[in-house]
Design an enzyme around this catalytic site. Structure first.
Site, PDB file in Angstrom:
ATOM      1  CE  LYS A 172      -4.040   1.727   2.609  1.00  0.00           C
ATOM      2  NZ  LYS A 172      -4.991   1.419   3.690  1.00  0.00           N
ATOM      3  CB  SER A 199      -8.335   3.241   2.679  1.00  0.00           C
ATOM      4  OG  SER A 199      -7.538   2.627   3.690  1.00  0.00           O
ATOM      5  CB  SER A 257      -8.678   0.325   5.482  1.00  0.00           C
ATOM      6  OG  SER A 257      -9.449   1.484   5.378  1.00  0.00           O
TER       7      SER A 257
HETATM    8  N1  GLN Z   1     -13.571   3.614   6.042  1.00  0.00           N
HETATM    9  C1  GLN Z   1     -12.809   3.940   7.200  1.00  0.00           C
HETATM   10  C2  GLN Z   1     -12.485   5.401   7.204  1.00  0.00           C
HETATM   11  O1  GLN Z   1     -12.694   6.025   6.225  1.00  0.00           O
HETATM   12  C3  GLN Z   1     -11.642   3.057   7.267  1.00  0.00           C
HETATM   13  C4  GLN Z   1     -10.302   3.704   7.236  1.00  0.00           C
HETATM   14  C5  GLN Z   1      -9.180   2.743   7.460  1.00  0.00           C
HETATM   15  O2  GLN Z   1      -9.359   1.660   8.015  1.00  0.00           O
HETATM   16  N2  GLN Z   1      -8.002   3.170   7.069  1.00  0.00           N
HETATM   17  O3  GLN Z   1     -12.036   5.944   8.160  1.00  0.00           O
END
Ligand code: GLN
Length: 488
Positions: A87, A163, A187
């Protein structure tokens, strides 16, 4: 030339080394070819690494040639010659890392993340860096700051989740056997569910966060996305290996490694089925799939017990206060001085110019986090959310007095259409409804692919989530293995 299955496992690739059918350079070329042909549609890769890949591969090939006993080499280096994707929020010394934010365009990492060092020492081969929502805020990868839209391999008109959408899509489409993601509030698990791969969020503190760009420091945790539970275990063991001298929240920093007592697997488990994870708002067809798995587990001698986690319904509300408060604090460093791009034509202040490069969702988090922790409001919002965090944690503690693990769906729906939720942040936040409680309570959880549902002529993956108590990693890998053998 050699052949590999569509979604190869670590073993399958290492068999090529065992049988002297290929060397690491051949394997690197094989997967780069796959990326070349498949990623035109999927759009998961943000950066190829050119000669860096072949330099690593040549070094590994020298080791391979020098070893008569390949098995002992693979024992010593469990990811030897295995290509992977990272990532874009993980630092590797001398490589770019932008967290897919225009603010960091051109940034070159001055040091490497602990997890990269661990992967490198285990012989893994970094192939590409992949797409994500800017600074990991989002649930669809559509907030990627350079507007790259990664597609779900099961249906190109749908999102891969976020994400870590690039990490999930690249594994699901067979372009690499594993990828690394980060999970602050789901995410890793949400995109794993949408794309049909395994995605694991470790117990908070098992994996060092050193060198991973901080989003919300009391929630962030990195983990693997793979094709099998066995591979998840192998990659996790590498990520969590060694000790870190850099990261004070890491369990191996605070404790002697031997004092970290992992929960041991059992023959049969008592499985908690929380009413709240099977409630209104979760697609009934997804519930049916999960019930089918639970039935088979029961037939296999495990016990299913209905439980309640009454405070988890406040998880989303608490998460979207806690996370932005920490995010706003962490994002302060992108000021155009310490970090961040300084545009050439600064008409107003440098600070304003640098921070105006943030995308709309990152700005929204900064606004929310600043407001809910401001002098006049922190008691009403931030402190209240902290109290709720404690209640949610207690909910799980109470449940784990009478069950070994908890099972439910990973997501309330299958992957949604590209563009469906971008104008409606609340709808986007709701995708996290069953993945945020574990993050809040610092628990390990995995998303396991349990078949597909037919939607608009496509077969869309469904994910089942297993949650365990802290340090329940081995229990999770064990039950994931059992579930992987069931019928969906
Ligand atoms: N959807 C969550 C957010 O927007 C998850 C983010 C994450 O786990 N990095 O905060």
């Amino acid at each position: 030339m050699f052949a590999l299955s569509k979604n190869p496992t670590i073993d399958e690739i290492q068999d090529l080394y065992r049988s002297h059918t290929a060397n690491v350079t051949d394997v690197a070329k094989f997967f780069l070819n796959r990326i070349e042909s498949l990623d035109k549609d999927i759009q998961s890769v943000v950066r190829g690494l050119g000669s860096f890949v072949f330099d690593q591969a040549s070094k590994l090939d020298i080791e391979l040639e020098g070893h008569q006993d390949i098995e002992s080499l693979l024992k010593e280096k469990p990811l030897f010659g295995i290509p992977y994707a990272l990532k874009d929020n993980v630092l590797v010394q001398n490589l770019h890392a932008y967290s897919q934010s225009k603010v960091l365009e051109g940034y070159i990492a001055p040091y490497s993340a602990d997890i990269y060092t661990n992967l490198d020492e285990a012989g893994a081969l970094l192939l590409v860096q992949v797409n994500m929502d800017e600074f990991a805020v989002g649930a669809s990868t559509e907030y990627s700051g350079f507007d790259k839209k990664t597609k779900n391999p099961a249906d190109l008109s749908r999102v891969p989740g976020g994400s870590s959408g690039g990490s999930a899509a690249i594994v699901a489409s067979g372009q690499v056997p594993f990828a690394i993601g980060s999970d602050t509030g789901g995410s890793i698990r949400l995109p794993a569910s949408y794309c049909g791969v395994y995605g694991y969020r470790p117990t908070f503190g098992m994996v060092s966060r050193y060198g991973i760009m901080a989003l919300a420091s009391s929630l962030d945790q990195a983990g693997p996305l793979c094709n099998t539970p066995k591979d998840i275990k192998t990659v996790f063991n590498v990520l969590s290996s060694g000790s870190t001298s850099h990261e004070q929240t890491c369990l191996s920093f605070i404790n002697d490694k031997d004092d970290i007592k992992k929960i041991e697997p059992k023959e049969k488990y008592v499985i908690g089925k929380p009413k709240e994870f099977f409630a209104d708002g979760i697609d009934p067809k997804i519930i049916e799939k999960i019930e089918l798995v639970l039935k088979q587990l029961e037939e296999g001698g495990h016990t299913i017990k209905e439980i309640e986690l009454p405070y988890t319904k406040y998880s989303i509300a608490a998460y979207y206060i806690l996370q932005p408060v920490e995010a706003a604090a962490n994002f302060e460093r992108y000021d155009g001085v310490r970090y961040g791009h300084q545009p050439d034509d600064i008409k107003e202040s440098m600070f304003y110019a640098a921070r105006d490069l943030f995308g709309p969702e990152v700005k929204r988090r900064i606004m929310m986090g600043t407001y809910t922790s401001s002098a006049g409001y922190y008691d009403a919002y931030y402190n209240q959310a902290c109290r709720m965090r404690e209640k949610i944690t207690q909910d799980f503690k109470r449940a784990f007095d009478s069950v070994d693990i908890i099972i439910g769906p990973t997501a309330p729906t299958v992957a949604f259409k590209i563009g469906q939720n971008t104008e409606d942040p609340l709808a986007m936040y709701l995708a996290d409804v069953i993945v945020s409680p574990q993050s809040i309570a610092k628990l390990p959880a995995i998303s396991i692919p349990v078949g597909t549902l037919p939607v608009d002529g496509k077969d869309l993956p469904v994910g089942l989530q297993v949650t365990a108590p802290e340090l329940g990693e081995n229990v999770i890998f064990d039950i994931a293995e059992t579930i992987s053998k069931l019928k969906f």
